[in-house]
Design an enzyme around this catalytic site. Structure first.
Site, PDB file in Angstrom:
ATOM      1  N   HIS A   1      13.716   4.668  17.895  1.00 44.80           N
ATOM      2  CA  HIS A   1      13.576   5.786  18.850  1.00 44.80           C
ATOM      3  C   HIS A   1      12.079   6.258  18.720  1.00 44.80           C
ATOM      4  CE1 HIS A   1      15.044   9.755  20.803  1.00 44.80           C
ATOM      5  NE2 HIS A   1      14.164  10.099  20.159  1.00 44.80           N
ATOM      6  N   GLU A   2      11.746   6.773  17.335  1.00 38.76           N
ATOM      7  CA  GLU A   2      10.223   7.252  17.254  1.00 38.76           C
ATOM      8  C   GLU A   2       9.333   6.231  17.394  1.00 38.76           C
ATOM      9  OE1 GLU A   2      10.333  10.104  17.149  1.00 38.76           O
ATOM     10  OE2 GLU A   2      12.233  10.513  16.152  1.00 38.76           O
TER      11      GLU A   2
ATOM     12  N   GLU B   1      11.214  11.043  26.441  1.00 44.72           N
ATOM     13  CA  GLU B   1      12.346  10.708  25.789  1.00 44.72           C
ATOM     14  C   GLU B   1      12.897   9.451  26.566  1.00 44.72           C
ATOM     15  OE1 GLU B   1      14.849  11.854  23.598  1.00 44.72           O
ATOM     16  OE2 GLU B   1      12.805  13.003  22.622  1.00 44.72           O
TER      17      GLU B   1
END
Lengths: 506, 506
Positions: A270-271, A300
């Site tokens: 995700h990061e 996002e």
């Protein structure tokens, strides 16, 4: 204006911008450091230091020099002479200037104090399951935010003004349509899944997985996805985050939990997605406001694309599950690829947003969006929040929180006044699914590439289509230019239906 | 001036000071981060960020506001009304203001560029053993420094002006006496040692010592000496250093070398000593210029006291050698305490300052001091440096460097224009020995305490006598108040004679 004169003023404007960016780097590092290991006893003074530097930035942002430069560079005559990116930079900056300038400095200070207090009262209230203790602060936060909306100005509805801060050009009118459509397709899908006799077995995840091995595997995945470790680093923090200090220094953190091996894996992906975006913004934009992600929603979309659409896909684990097994032979030797794939994709209508799966996550967001709209557009009283919250959870997710700590008090966002932010998470999912659909057409070997661990063509496609532009294209320009249509929630619904129909044999 | 008016101006002055300190914390963290792991590709922009913030600090330091406040607060009338520490703060700040203000901004900029270039040419020249390649830069650095001396003003000799920057009130007149005395006692001592048939056996040190165990032992020692890990942290960097970001955040670094186990041990004690000083400055001084070590010499006295006078003492290893053996049982099980103690105290007349023992270290410094004096007071030409250097090494240490990389090019200091700094290292040794002599009288169980691993009474004594005062006492006030006499090199000579007479059975 004379060409030379315009060039000089533009230069002056860019230097001012650069200075603001430099302060931003310092503030970013001070924050990063506080979250990754700054000693406890230095935190109080550190916070003052951050406050001082933030004040300096604010002074520059609303300075007479800024005002005058923006005036000169915004005239139709000047705008006509500017290059596209420079014109866009001036517009962005002007928008920010107007927002900053419109609220009296005294109000901003009051609000900062209130928000800081409110956050600490929220923390206490969450721990004590005491919504009533938090209610007066939240009421004041909402009231001040309403005042700010008056200062900022209302174009459509009052809540639109808040949405626009995180997602430029997004409106309640558009989002209502999009979320209604999504709800209509996801709620029945969730019901079918719940009725399915097939329940993935995830019991093997309830075990202790060595943290050192978790770290090694996370680093390996980040390398695979093309995260540049010479322009970043991976650290640990309580809440994972990504932060772009400068174009050559985009850092990420993760959090290792012994008995939740999936946590660090998916937070790294995700990061890592956020970081890939910032690492690959065009160097031409460096040192300006445009060297950032164009909106929270598009940002996002990148983290969720890597975490979920690639990171929870079957081809991905066809390639990487054997690597994971090597890191944990005693835990996973007896767990098949199929079993693992099903386990990382199981759907549960849980109470907590941040633990939710790809499907129900969107329903958690829709609950919040609808409630925020009621707060700002329909006069919902703060004290009614628990009641409304619980009813909506029952409606969309079929469960009712047993207490407010697991319900309306679960998220930090409102305590700090971040209304309008939640939508970004689902926008991210929708943008990502829509982008993926185009990417699959333009990269016919998409699944094969992933299955071979050849992720670079994907990174390159995303770089060409999205990353390089930074903030020089708006979210709506971007999604239109990539996919040929506006935001369309059906891509996400199609993706989720196809995925779960197979997994749950619907 | 009215009392109220004075109080207001003092408040304003302290706020300005506080702001400068806050910038200092940010700049300090940006530097710390660059040395402990900031990604390579972000360094160029990072350097610009540091430059921008440093410029802002400089602007504040020479601002009209500063000028006016200093004028108001420095009048005899105002000074008479100020508390001691406030008066001292104003004086310190005034001194800094005068120095900053006296050199034209244009010159400072020129110098910064030259120093940066010079440092990179020094690095190249050292690698290539090419003094001639570095000479033109060093010549320009010396010439600019001479210009600066004219701007700053000369009270005694020209070199005094440089000395005073690092060691307030120290003069060539005093230092000549002190170093001559030291030389007269140390050179014969070194000759006797060289003639001694006793040669400590350090062969067991030439082995690979696990870096993880080195780190554990270093952390253990830092805890033992009272370093507060809640107000600091230990990291790794190429060159170890200590940095006080704020009173609750004083960080240190060390460097682990597999086949030099002593390196990290003694550098941890050394940087730990610097850090103890800064961690224990009185909180009342926080946020002002006085919340720092009072001089480079006094700062070095603390690092050297912990590294050498405590850290290389027999009682210390009587307590801690068995702990070290536990960390490296396979390496040290067969090495006796006596053998280890002798090995960490062996004297060798080596070419390289930073590898030197407690005795010869001072001779390395005296060489540099004498040469710097020749450069600034006696017109020594830069091109003559290698010749003079080599002759002095032969005179004092009995060896001649085989090349300039191992000789005059070994240190970074001159390339950055840090003339006058070297003396601090030996001043540190002398101050430390003199303080130790007093401490031994006032803590009769000194050796027993160390032998028991009870180091806190020592830390407390140093805190009471030195640390709390920060910069509110000058080095000469401090040494006089603690020991009842001015700096006296005999304490160091006595200490070294006693120590080595026993070790080398002289």
């Amino acid at each position: 204006m004379e060409q030379q004169q315009l060039t000089d003023r533009l230069q002056q404007f860019k230097e001012l911008m650069h200075k603001i960016k430099s302060y931003g780097e310092a503030i970013g590092l001070l924050h990063w450091d506080m979250r990754t290991g700054a000693p406890r006893k230095g935190i109080e003074i550190r916070s003052e230091t951050v406050g001082m530097l933030s004040t300096e930035v604010f002074k520059l942002q609303v300075s007479d020099e800024m005002k005058e430069l923006l005036e000169v560079l915004s005239t139709p005559e000047a705008a006509a002479q500017l290059a596209d990116n420079d014109r866009r930079l001036v517009e962005e900056c002007r928008k920010e200037y107007e927002l900053n300038k419109s609220v009296p400095a005294e109000k901003i200070k009051q609000y900062a104090v209130l928000a800081a207090q409110s956050e600490s009262y929220w923390e206490k209230a969450k721990g004590d399951n005491d919504f009533a203790g938090f209610e007066p602060y939240l009421t004041r936060i909402v009231a001040m935010k309403q005042e700010f909306i008056d200062y900022w100005g209302v174009e459509h509805t009052r809540y639109d003004t808040l949405l626009d801060m995180y997602e430029p050009d997004m409106t309640v009118e558009k989002l209502d349509l999009v979320f209604d459509r999504l709800k209509k397709r996801l709620v029945p899908l969730l019901e079918k899944i719940q009725a399915s006799p097939h329940k993935p077995d995830a019991s093997f995840l309830k075990d202790v997985y060595d943290v050192g091995q978790q770290e090694k595997f996370g680093l390996y995945l980040l390398e695979q996805m093309g995260y540049d470790f010479e322009a970043g680093r991976l650290d640990e923090s309580v809440h994972p985050f990504a932060t772009g200090l400068n174009p050559g220094d985009v850092r990420i953190t993760t959090h290792y939990v012994q008995d939740e091996v999936l946590s660090a894996i998916f937070s790294s992906l995700h990061e890592g997605g956020h970081a890939l975006y910032e690492q690959n913004i065009s160097p031409e934009l460096a040192g300006t406001l445009l060297a950032e992600g164009t909106s929270m929603g598009i940002h996002e979309s990148q983290s969720r694309l890597w975490e979920n659409m690639i990171g929870r896909s079957k081809p991905f684990w066809q390639r990487y599950y054997k690597e994971l097994q090597k890191h944990f032979p005693d835990k996973l030797a007896g767990v098949s690829l199929e079993q693992f794939y099903l386990a990382v994709n199981r759907v549960e209508n849980s109470l907590i947003r941040i633990e939710a799966d790809e499907l129900t996550y969107n329903l958690h967001i829709i609950v919040r969006y609808e409630i925020e709209k009621m707060l700002f557009n329909e006069g919902l009283e703060v004290k009614k929040l628990p009641e409304v919250w619980n009813a909506k959870y029952q409606d969309y997710l079929g469960i009712t929180p047993p207490n407010d700590s697991l319900g309306v008090l679960q998220d930090v966002h409102w305590s700090g006044g971040d209304f309008g932010y939640f939508a970004s998470y689902s926008l991210g999912n929708m943008y990502a699914a829509q982008m993926m659909a185009t990417m699959r057409k333009q990269i016919p070997d998409f699944d094969q590439f992933i299955g071979q661990g050849n992720l670079l063509p994907i990174k390159e496609w995303l770089t060409d289509k999205i990353y390089v532009y930074g903030k020089s294209r708006t979210p709506s320009e971007l999604i239109l230019s990539i996919t040929g249509e506006e935001l369309n929630p059906d891509y996400l619904a199609d993706y989720l239906e196809a995925k779960y129909t197979e997994i749950y044999k619907l």
